[in-house]
Design a protein around this motif. Structure first.
Motif, PDB file in Angstrom:
ATOM      1  N   MET A  16       2.982  -6.921  19.875  1.00  0.00           N
ATOM      2  CA  MET A  16       4.377  -7.065  20.294  1.00  0.00           C
ATOM      3  C   MET A  16       4.682  -6.064  21.402  1.00  0.00           C
ATOM      4  O   MET A  16       4.159  -4.965  21.400  1.00  0.00           O
ATOM      5  CB  MET A  16       5.278  -6.801  19.091  1.00  0.00           C
ATOM      6  N   ASN A  17       5.517  -6.477  22.337  1.00  0.00           N
ATOM      7  CA  ASN A  17       5.820  -5.602  23.475  1.00  0.00           C
ATOM      8  C   ASN A  17       7.314  -5.598  23.762  1.00  0.00           C
ATOM      9  O   ASN A  17       8.016  -6.572  23.467  1.00  0.00           O
ATOM     10  CB  ASN A  17       5.100  -6.102  24.731  1.00  0.00           C
ATOM     11  N   ALA A  18       7.726  -4.495  24.374  1.00  0.00           N
ATOM     12  CA  ALA A  18       9.106  -4.436  24.842  1.00  0.00           C
ATOM     13  C   ALA A  18       9.333  -5.605  25.788  1.00  0.00           C
ATOM     14  O   ALA A  18       8.453  -5.936  26.590  1.00  0.00           O
ATOM     15  CB  ALA A  18       9.374  -3.115  25.543  1.00  0.00           C
ATOM     16  N   GLY A  19      10.460  -6.235  25.662  1.00  0.00           N
ATOM     17  CA  GLY A  19      10.774  -7.371  26.524  1.00  0.00           C
ATOM     18  C   GLY A  19      10.511  -8.712  25.857  1.00  0.00           C
ATOM     19  O   GLY A  19      10.996  -9.735  26.336  1.00  0.00           O
ATOM     20  N   ASP A  20       9.722  -8.709  24.769  1.00  0.00           N
ATOM     21  CA  ASP A  20       9.487  -9.974  24.059  1.00  0.00           C
ATOM     22  C   ASP A  20      10.808 -10.546  23.565  1.00  0.00           C
ATOM     23  O   ASP A  20      11.674  -9.807  23.097  1.00  0.00           O
ATOM     24  CB  ASP A  20       8.563  -9.756  22.845  1.00  0.00           C
ATOM     25  N   VAL A  21      10.912 -11.853  23.676  1.00  0.00           N
ATOM     26  CA  VAL A  21      12.149 -12.518  23.252  1.00  0.00           C
ATOM     27  C   VAL A  21      11.910 -13.221  21.923  1.00  0.00           C
ATOM     28  O   VAL A  21      10.926 -13.958  21.763  1.00  0.00           O
ATOM     29  CB  VAL A  21      12.622 -13.527  24.322  1.00  0.00           C
ATOM     30  N   GLY A  68       1.680  -3.527  11.927  1.00  0.00           N
ATOM     31  CA  GLY A  68       0.797  -4.075  12.968  1.00  0.00           C
ATOM     32  C   GLY A  68       1.490  -4.341  14.288  1.00  0.00           C
ATOM     33  O   GLY A  68       0.852  -4.820  15.225  1.00  0.00           O
ATOM     34  N   ALA A  69       2.796  -4.035  14.385  1.00  0.00           N
ATOM     35  CA  ALA A  69       3.557  -4.382  15.598  1.00  0.00           C
ATOM     36  C   ALA A  69       2.971  -3.735  16.842  1.00  0.00           C
ATOM     37  O   ALA A  69       2.961  -4.334  17.922  1.00  0.00           O
ATOM     38  CB  ALA A  69       5.014  -3.976  15.438  1.00  0.00           C
ATOM     39  N   ALA A  70       2.445  -2.502  16.695  1.00  0.00           N
ATOM     40  CA  ALA A  70       1.971  -1.761  17.870  1.00  0.00           C
ATOM     41  C   ALA A  70       0.574  -2.208  18.297  1.00  0.00           C
ATOM     42  O   ALA A  70       0.108  -1.868  19.366  1.00  0.00           O
ATOM     43  CB  ALA A  70       1.983  -0.263  17.564  1.00  0.00           C
ATOM     44  N   ARG A  71      -0.083  -2.977  17.395  1.00  0.00           N
ATOM     45  CA  ARG A  71      -1.442  -3.423  17.706  1.00  0.00           C
ATOM     46  C   ARG A  71      -1.437  -4.400  18.881  1.00  0.00           C
ATOM     47  O   ARG A  71      -0.526  -5.211  19.020  1.00  0.00           O
ATOM     48  CB  ARG A  71      -2.033  -4.119  16.474  1.00  0.00           C
ATOM     49  N   GLU A  72      -2.484  -4.306  19.687  1.00  0.00           N
ATOM     50  CA  GLU A  72      -2.651  -5.237  20.806  1.00  0.00           C
ATOM     51  C   GLU A  72      -2.717  -6.661  20.254  1.00  0.00           C
ATOM     52  O   GLU A  72      -3.394  -6.899  19.243  1.00  0.00           O
ATOM     53  CB  GLU A  72      -3.954  -4.897  21.545  1.00  0.00           C
ATOM     54  N   GLY A  73      -2.046  -7.553  20.854  1.00  0.00           N
ATOM     55  CA  GLY A  73      -2.206  -8.952  20.446  1.00  0.00           C
ATOM     56  C   GLY A  73      -1.306  -9.388  19.306  1.00  0.00           C
ATOM     57  O   GLY A  73      -1.299 -10.554  18.939  1.00  0.00           O
ATOM     58  N   HIS A  74      -0.538  -8.487  18.744  1.00  0.00           N
ATOM     59  CA  HIS A  74       0.386  -8.893  17.683  1.00  0.00           C
ATOM     60  C   HIS A  74       1.668  -9.375  18.353  1.00  0.00           C
ATOM     61  O   HIS A  74       2.518  -8.598  18.746  1.00  0.00           O
ATOM     62  CB  HIS A  74       0.670  -7.701  16.753  1.00  0.00           C
ATOM     63  N   GLY A  75       1.742 -10.667  18.497  1.00  0.00           N
ATOM     64  CA  GLY A  75       2.893 -11.218  19.201  1.00  0.00           C
ATOM     65  C   GLY A  75       3.881 -11.817  18.235  1.00  0.00           C
ATOM     66  O   GLY A  75       3.548 -12.109  17.096  1.00  0.00           O
ATOM     67  N   ILE A  76       5.080 -12.018  18.705  1.00  0.00           N
ATOM     68  CA  ILE A  76       6.095 -12.641  17.861  1.00  0.00           C
ATOM     69  C   ILE A  76       5.665 -14.064  17.522  1.00  0.00           C
ATOM     70  O   ILE A  76       5.905 -14.565  16.441  1.00  0.00           O
ATOM     71  CB  ILE A  76       7.460 -12.650  18.585  1.00  0.00           C
ATOM     72  N   GLY A  77       4.938 -14.666  18.470  1.00  0.00           N
ATOM     73  CA  GLY A  77       4.497 -16.047  18.279  1.00  0.00           C
ATOM     74  C   GLY A  77       3.598 -16.228  17.075  1.00  0.00           C
ATOM     75  O   GLY A  77       3.476 -17.328  16.555  1.00  0.00           O
ATOM     76  N   SER A  78       2.974 -15.154  16.602  1.00  0.00           N
ATOM     77  CA  SER A  78       2.047 -15.272  15.484  1.00  0.00           C
ATOM     78  C   SER A  78       2.769 -15.187  14.148  1.00  0.00           C
ATOM     79  O   SER A  78       2.165 -15.298  13.102  1.00  0.00           O
ATOM     80  CB  SER A  78       0.994 -14.168  15.557  1.00  0.00           C
ATOM     81  N   VAL A  79       4.049 -14.993  14.191  1.00  0.00           N
ATOM     82  CA  VAL A  79       4.806 -14.820  12.948  1.00  0.00           C
ATOM     83  C   VAL A  79       5.483 -16.139  12.584  1.00  0.00           C
ATOM     84  O   VAL A  79       6.005 -16.841  13.440  1.00  0.00           O
ATOM     85  CB  VAL A  79       5.866 -13.699  13.115  1.00  0.00           C
ATOM     86  N   THR A  80       5.417 -16.495  11.341  1.00  0.00           N
ATOM     87  CA  THR A  80       6.063 -17.727  10.889  1.00  0.00           C
ATOM     88  C   THR A  80       7.563 -17.499  10.796  1.00  0.00           C
ATOM     89  O   THR A  80       8.005 -16.509  10.224  1.00  0.00           O
ATOM     90  CB  THR A  80       5.548 -18.113   9.490  1.00  0.00           C
ATOM     91  N   VAL A  81       8.311 -18.405  11.365  1.00  0.00           N
ATOM     92  CA  VAL A  81       9.766 -18.318  11.266  1.00  0.00           C
ATOM     93  C   VAL A  81      10.220 -19.289  10.189  1.00  0.00           C
ATOM     94  O   VAL A  81       9.900 -20.469  10.234  1.00  0.00           O
ATOM     95  CB  VAL A  81      10.434 -18.666  12.609  1.00  0.00           C
ATOM     96  N   THR A  82      10.896 -18.773   9.214  1.00  0.00           N
ATOM     97  CA  THR A  82      11.370 -19.614   8.114  1.00  0.00           C
ATOM     98  C   THR A  82      12.815 -19.985   8.374  1.00  0.00           C
ATOM     99  O   THR A  82      13.651 -19.121   8.566  1.00  0.00           O
ATOM    100  CB  THR A  82      11.300 -18.827   6.786  1.00  0.00           C
TER     101      THR A  82
END
Lengths: 299, 149
Positions: free
Chosen positions: B1-6, B128-142
């Motif tokens: 996850m990165n600053a600026g992610d929507v 894991g938010a600070a890990r490279e490659g952990h994007g918001i897209g990988s999270v399931t939205v319920t």
């Protein structure tokens, strides 16, 4: 009292307690958590089961007085609210909430709290009215342990007088000799159309002469009341007295082939659709005004 | 996850039921949250959502987005345009900061048909938010079944 005098008096409450050794009305408990989650539509599994925590944002719910009132409220806070009430600031609205969750609350936790009046603003004019912002800070504890902090800001204000304060009546129709027959029909809950005595063309709204052949002679036909939405517009702005935007203004094509501008009642403005079958009814708006309106015909 | 992610937006239908259920679930019996006549007498066109419900919806938005393992540490919100029945509020979020210890700071907004209902900042721990490659897209939205999307 002038503004400065009032503000000085209000400032004197800063730092004074708003609640001392208050206690939650109920221990943190699963039923209240469930009610909260149902209301919020929150399906987070962390809030159910044997290891459930309470939703963190529920913090304030555990210290609310509820219908029973606030037990732990300190005299200084009651006084401050009374001074504001006296100054005409009788209405209240919450504007800010800042919470820090030190550790999760779990069923069985018994919360206690202390609240201090942090600040009272000078006089502010807002859309709602003129008043003062009151900021309090609450420390929430379980036993000696600080579990959360809660800073809360309310606006105590004198409600601005709304322009539409007395409910406005709908505009009156202009009744003249050319359309008096139509309004007489409406009074009897009949929607009357004009029919040309010469060419039998139906016309609506009422006019002195036939649009087809110019003949001034006519009689009337009662509409069956069946129709479809031919077109509509949704009015968002500007607002008119007695009408609350947004609302749909509908052009209904009657089964007889003529069209009438009216309302579709019993339906949100954004559900109205072209082609929708509708049926006539008469709605009474006040002692003097009844109007033909339409309602969706459902299968 | 990165600053600026929507974050993906969340639409909330503001029903009378939600306003009243939220007020009662938060033990808030102020009449303006359940009694339309009382609300009108106080200068409001109808009942409106209480701040505790807004707070709860903001919390739900974050854990719906980041998953149940996320822990919310701080929520600061400011209310503007009230949520009246019949309106829809769209919650949106932008990641403002991701710290090395997996702390994520999110700026959130909630807009309804008459303006901006809420602005705020949420600080939470997302493993894991600070890990490279952990994007918001990988999270399931319920989302609830009755959500329009």
């Amino acid at each position: 009292m002038d503004d400065d005098g009032l503000h000085a008096r209000l400032k004197a409450y800063e730092g004074r307690p708003a609640a001392v050794a208050g206690t939650g009305r109920d221990p943190v408990n699963a039923p209240m958590i469930r009610h909260w989650c149902e209301a919020m539509g929150d399906g987070n599994p962390a809030y159910t089961g044997p290891d459930a925590i309470a939703p963190p944002t529920m913090l304030q719910a555990w210290i609310m007085g509820g219908l029973g009132g606030h037990g732990g409220r300190a005299p200084a806070y009651e006084e401050l609210l009374a001074v504001l009430d006296e100054a005409g600031c009788t209405a209240v609205v919450a504007t800010d909430c800042e919470q820090e969750y030190v550790r999760p609350l779990r069923p069985g936790d018994e919360v206690a709290f202390d609240t201090v009046i942090e600040s009272v603003s000078e006089r502010k004019t807002t859309k709602l009215g003129t008043g003062h912002f009151v900021t309090t800070r609450t420390d929430v504890r379980v036993g000696p342990e600080l579990v959360g902090t809660h800073r809360f800001r309310i606006l105590k204000y004198a409600p601005a007088r709304r322009r539409a304060a007395p409910p406005e009546r709908r505009p009156r129709p202009v009744v003249n000799r050319d359309n008096a027959g139509f309004w007489e029909g409406v009074r009897e809950h009949r929607l009357l159309l004009q029919r040309c005595a010469s060419c039998a063309a139906l016309r609506f709204p009422w006019l002195p002469g036939c649009q087809s052949c110019g003949c001034p002679e006519w009689d009337t036909v009662e509409a069956s009341g069946e129709g479809t939405v031919f077109s509509y517009v949704v009015l968002h702005h500007p607002p008119f007295p007695a009408f609350e935007p947004p609302y749909a203004v509908v052009l209904v094509e009657l089964a007889e082939g003529v069209r009438i501008v009216s309302d579709v009642v019993g339906m949100p403005y954004d559900k109205v659709r072209i082609g929708m079958p509708v049926r006539l009814e008469f709605r009474r708006y006040d002692d003097e005004l009844t109007l033909p309106v339409f309602r969706e015909v459902t299968a | 996850m990165n600053a600026g992610d929507v974050l993906p937006p969340l639409e909330i239908e503001i029903t009378r039921t939600l306003i009243v259920a939220g007020a009662l679930a938060s033990r808030d019996y102020q009449d303006v949250h359940h009694d339309p006549e009382a609300a009108r007498a106080k200068g409001s066109p109808d009942v409106f959502m209480n701040i505790l419900t807004t707070n709860g919806l903001v919390g739900r938005y974050l854990t719906d987005t980041f998953g149940p393992q996320a822990r919310i540490h701080k929520v600061a919100i400011r209310l503007g345009a009230p949520n009246h029945p019949g309106d829809t509020m769209v919650l949106r979020g932008t990641v403002e900061e991701v710290r090395e210890d997996d702390t994520v700071v999110v700026r959130i907004t909630g807009d309804n048909g008459i303006g901006r209902h809420v602005t705020g900042t949420v600080t939470c721990a997302v493993p894991g938010a600070a890990r490279e490659g952990h994007g918001i897209g990988s999270v399931t939205v319920t989302l609830r079944e009755d959500d329009p999307r």
